[in-house]
Design a protein around this motif. Structure first.
Motif, mmCIF file in Angstrom:
data_model
loop_
_atom_site.group_PDB
_atom_site.id
_atom_site.type_symbol
_atom_site.label_atom_id
_atom_site.label_comp_id
_atom_site.label_asym_id
_atom_site.label_seq_id
_atom_site.Cartn_x
_atom_site.Cartn_y
_atom_site.Cartn_z
ATOM 1 N N ASN A 212 53.500 -95.542 16.268
ATOM 2 C CA ASN A 212 53.524 -95.524 17.736
ATOM 3 C C ASN A 212 52.925 -96.820 18.298
ATOM 4 O O ASN A 212 52.747 -97.792 17.571
ATOM 5 C CB ASN A 212 52.788 -94.287 18.266
ATOM 6 N N ARG A 213 52.576 -96.844 19.570
ATOM 7 C CA ARG A 213 52.111 -98.054 20.239
ATOM 8 C C ARG A 213 50.687 -98.442 19.836
ATOM 9 O O ARG A 213 50.237 -99.559 20.134
ATOM 10 C CB ARG A 213 52.183 -97.871 21.763
ATOM 11 N N TRP A 214 49.931 -97.563 19.191
ATOM 12 C CA TRP A 214 48.546 -97.855 18.808
ATOM 13 C C TRP A 214 48.307 -97.791 17.295
ATOM 14 O O TRP A 214 47.290 -98.261 16.816
ATOM 15 C CB TRP A 214 47.590 -96.851 19.471
ATOM 16 N N TRP A 215 49.254 -97.187 16.582
ATOM 17 C CA TRP A 215 49.047 -96.923 15.153
ATOM 18 C C TRP A 215 50.365 -97.137 14.412
ATOM 19 O O TRP A 215 51.457 -96.905 14.953
ATOM 20 C CB TRP A 215 48.590 -95.475 14.972
ATOM 21 N N ALA A 216 50.256 -97.584 13.144
ATOM 22 C CA ALA A 216 51.485 -97.831 12.357
ATOM 23 C C ALA A 216 51.251 -97.516 10.884
ATOM 24 O O ALA A 216 50.107 -97.470 10.401
ATOM 25 C CB ALA A 216 51.941 -99.273 12.522
ATOM 26 N N GLN A 217 52.360 -97.288 10.192
ATOM 27 C CA GLN A 217 52.330 -97.088 8.736
ATOM 28 C C GLN A 217 53.409 -97.968 8.124
ATOM 29 O O GLN A 217 54.585 -97.900 8.499
ATOM 30 C CB GLN A 217 52.597 -95.618 8.395
ATOM 31 N N VAL B 90 57.019 -94.014 -3.221
ATOM 32 C CA VAL B 90 56.610 -94.646 -1.965
ATOM 33 C C VAL B 90 55.108 -94.926 -1.985
ATOM 34 O O VAL B 90 54.310 -94.077 -2.410
ATOM 35 C CB VAL B 90 56.963 -93.755 -0.753
ATOM 36 N N PHE B 91 54.727 -96.125 -1.499
ATOM 37 C CA PHE B 91 53.329 -96.521 -1.296
ATOM 38 C C PHE B 91 53.191 -96.872 0.190
ATOM 39 O O PHE B 91 54.018 -97.636 0.723
ATOM 40 C CB PHE B 91 52.963 -97.714 -2.163
ATOM 41 N N ALA B 92 52.136 -96.342 0.847
ATOM 42 C CA ALA B 92 52.011 -96.521 2.298
ATOM 43 C C ALA B 92 50.596 -96.927 2.689
ATOM 44 O O ALA B 92 49.611 -96.385 2.178
ATOM 45 C CB ALA B 92 52.399 -95.236 3.029
ATOM 46 N N GLY B 93 50.506 -97.896 3.606
ATOM 47 C CA GLY B 93 49.235 -98.310 4.205
ATOM 48 C C GLY B 93 49.249 -97.987 5.688
ATOM 49 O O GLY B 93 50.255 -98.243 6.373
ATOM 50 N N LEU C 297 64.928 -102.553 -11.267
ATOM 51 C CA LEU C 297 63.831 -102.379 -10.309
ATOM 52 C C LEU C 297 64.287 -102.862 -8.934
ATOM 53 O O LEU C 297 64.849 -103.946 -8.794
ATOM 54 C CB LEU C 297 62.616 -103.186 -10.770
ATOM 55 N N ARG C 298 64.018 -102.041 -7.904
ATOM 56 C CA ARG C 298 64.324 -102.412 -6.521
ATOM 57 C C ARG C 298 63.162 -102.005 -5.628
ATOM 58 O O ARG C 298 62.469 -101.029 -5.921
ATOM 59 C CB ARG C 298 65.604 -101.720 -6.042
ATOM 60 N N ALA C 299 62.972 -102.733 -4.519
ATOM 61 C CA ALA C 299 61.907 -102.402 -3.572
ATOM 62 C C ALA C 299 62.356 -102.760 -2.165
ATOM 63 O O ALA C 299 63.062 -103.753 -1.954
ATOM 64 C CB ALA C 299 60.624 -103.145 -3.922
ATOM 65 N N VAL C 300 61.944 -101.929 -1.216
ATOM 66 C CA VAL C 300 62.283 -102.136 0.191
ATOM 67 C C VAL C 300 61.041 -101.851 1.031
ATOM 68 O O VAL C 300 60.355 -100.837 0.814
ATOM 69 C CB VAL C 300 63.448 -101.226 0.635
ATOM 70 N N GLY C 301 60.748 -102.721 2.005
ATOM 71 C CA GLY C 301 59.644 -102.505 2.931
ATOM 72 C C GLY C 301 60.160 -102.004 4.273
ATOM 73 O O GLY C 301 61.206 -102.470 4.743
ATOM 74 N N SER C 302 59.457 -101.069 4.901
ATOM 75 C CA SER C 302 59.887 -100.532 6.190
ATOM 76 C C SER C 302 58.680 -100.020 6.968
ATOM 77 O O SER C 302 57.647 -99.663 6.393
ATOM 78 C CB SER C 302 60.897 -99.392 5.994
ATOM 79 N N ILE C 303 58.821 -99.979 8.297
ATOM 80 C CA ILE C 303 57.800 -99.394 9.167
ATOM 81 C C ILE C 303 58.169 -97.923 9.378
ATOM 82 O O ILE C 303 59.301 -97.610 9.764
ATOM 83 C CB ILE C 303 57.724 -100.131 10.513
ATOM 84 N N ASP C 304 57.229 -97.038 9.093
ATOM 85 C CA ASP C 304 57.505 -95.605 9.183
ATOM 86 C C ASP C 304 57.926 -95.220 10.604
ATOM 87 O O ASP C 304 57.332 -95.705 11.585
ATOM 88 C CB ASP C 304 56.255 -94.823 8.776
ATOM 89 N N PRO C 305 58.961 -94.379 10.740
ATOM 90 C CA PRO C 305 59.413 -93.992 12.092
ATOM 91 C C PRO C 305 58.376 -93.209 12.893
ATOM 92 O O PRO C 305 58.503 -93.072 14.115
ATOM 93 C CB PRO C 305 60.662 -93.137 11.813
ATOM 94 N N GLY C 306 57.324 -92.686 12.230
ATOM 95 C CA GLY C 306 56.265 -91.977 12.948
ATOM 96 C C GLY C 306 55.246 -92.894 13.595
ATOM 97 O O GLY C 306 54.310 -92.420 14.254
ATOM 98 N N ILE D 25 43.091 -102.430 12.007
ATOM 99 C CA ILE D 25 41.977 -101.768 11.313
ATOM 100 C C ILE D 25 42.543 -100.685 10.402
ATOM 101 O O ILE D 25 43.377 -99.879 10.833
ATOM 102 C CB ILE D 25 40.986 -101.134 12.325
ATOM 103 N N ASP D 26 42.083 -100.640 9.163
ATOM 104 C CA ASP D 26 42.545 -99.647 8.191
ATOM 105 C C ASP D 26 42.218 -98.221 8.645
ATOM 106 O O ASP D 26 41.104 -97.938 9.112
ATOM 107 C CB ASP D 26 41.892 -99.921 6.833
ATOM 108 N N THR D 27 43.211 -97.318 8.500
ATOM 109 C CA THR D 27 42.971 -95.895 8.781
ATOM 110 C C THR D 27 43.360 -94.992 7.619
ATOM 111 O O THR D 27 43.253 -93.764 7.732
ATOM 112 C CB THR D 27 43.759 -95.451 10.031
ATOM 113 N N GLY D 28 43.831 -95.567 6.487
ATOM 114 C CA GLY D 28 44.167 -94.720 5.341
ATOM 115 C C GLY D 28 45.330 -95.257 4.533
ATOM 116 O O GLY D 28 45.924 -96.299 4.850
ATOM 117 N N HIS D 29 45.678 -94.538 3.495
ATOM 118 C CA HIS D 29 46.773 -94.936 2.595
ATOM 119 C C HIS D 29 47.171 -93.718 1.755
ATOM 120 O O HIS D 29 46.407 -92.758 1.622
ATOM 121 C CB HIS D 29 46.337 -96.086 1.680
ATOM 122 N N TRP D 30 48.335 -93.759 1.165
ATOM 123 C CA TRP D 30 48.780 -92.699 0.252
ATOM 124 C C TRP D 30 49.949 -93.217 -0.594
ATOM 125 O O TRP D 30 50.465 -94.309 -0.374
ATOM 126 C CB TRP D 30 49.179 -91.415 1.002
#
Length: 220
Positions: A104-109, A178-181, A93-102, A136-141
């Motif tokens: 921006n300055r107001w929103w993140a995944q 992948v799990f994303a917030g 089992l392996r896991a890595v956390g990262s900030i999605d390259p998409g 503030i939460d805007t979604g997940h997948w």
């Protein structure tokens, strides 16, 4: 005794013969060490080979073949066996956390990438985003089927917590998942030093594991 009968008896004796290699090698060494035959003896005309001479030559050839076969077999038996090299095992089992390259300055995944080498019969993924800068939460997948998980998003103390729990009776297959917030935040670059994630798993062999990581290094 006639020649065919003699040949048959010699052949049976040769088949049953078990040569004494030590004695044969000793006789060969003595022969090599003996002085050369006088020239007058070498010039002596050989007698024509008679039936008995030809029969004895056949027997000597059979014994020679048996002796040579024994030496060859012994040499082959002493050859070293190849050493097998086993490949190094992969972590289950392996896991890595990262900030999605998409982002921006107001929103993140925030992404959690899980790699499993065996099927999982239980899995809980928890993502904790520090409530700094107006998060503030805007979604997940997730890449796995939506119907296989129970999902919750709630504020717990100073963190916004996303939690995915595998439903009973469902299985996560081996592979990369992948799990994303997703969340809004105050304008500008957001500090992720206080963000973290935790995974707890049980595989089909009933082995349990827990991983904890952040978004600066792989889980440990």
């Amino acid at each position: 005794m006639d020649e065919p009968t003699l040949r048959r008896q010699l052949r049976e004796a040769a088949d049953a013969h078990r040569p004494d290699r030590a004695r044969i090698l000793a006789r060969v060494e003595r022969g090599m060490a003996a002085p050369p035959e006088p020239a007058r003896l070498r010039r002596r005309r050989p007698r024509p080979a008679g039936p008995w001479t030809r029969t004895l030559a056949v027997a000597a050839a059979v014994v020679g073949v048996l002796t040579l076969g024994g030496v060859v077999a012994t040499t082959a038996h002493r050859a070293p066996a190849p050493v097998a090299t086993m490949p190094a095992p992969h972590p289950p089992l392996r896991a890595v956390g990262s900030i999605d390259p998409g982002s921006n300055r107001w929103w993140a995944q925030s992404n959690i990438t899980l790699t499993a080498s065996t099927p999982l019969s239980a899995l809980t993924v928890e993502l904790r985003i520090a409530r700094t800068g107006g998060v503030i939460d805007t979604g997940h997948w997730r890449t796995l089927p939506e119907q296989d998980f129970t999902v919750s998003v709630r504020e717990e103390g100073a963190a916004l917590v996303y939690r995915w729990t595998l439903k009973e009776g469902r299985t996560v297959p081996p592979g990369r998942h992948v799990f994303a917030g997703q969340y809004n935040h105050a304008e500008g670059a957001r500090d992720v030093a206080a963000d973290s994630y935790t995974l707890t798993t049980t595989d089909i062999f009933h082995r349990q594991e827990s991983l904890h990581g952040d978004f600066n290094a792989p889980a440990r």
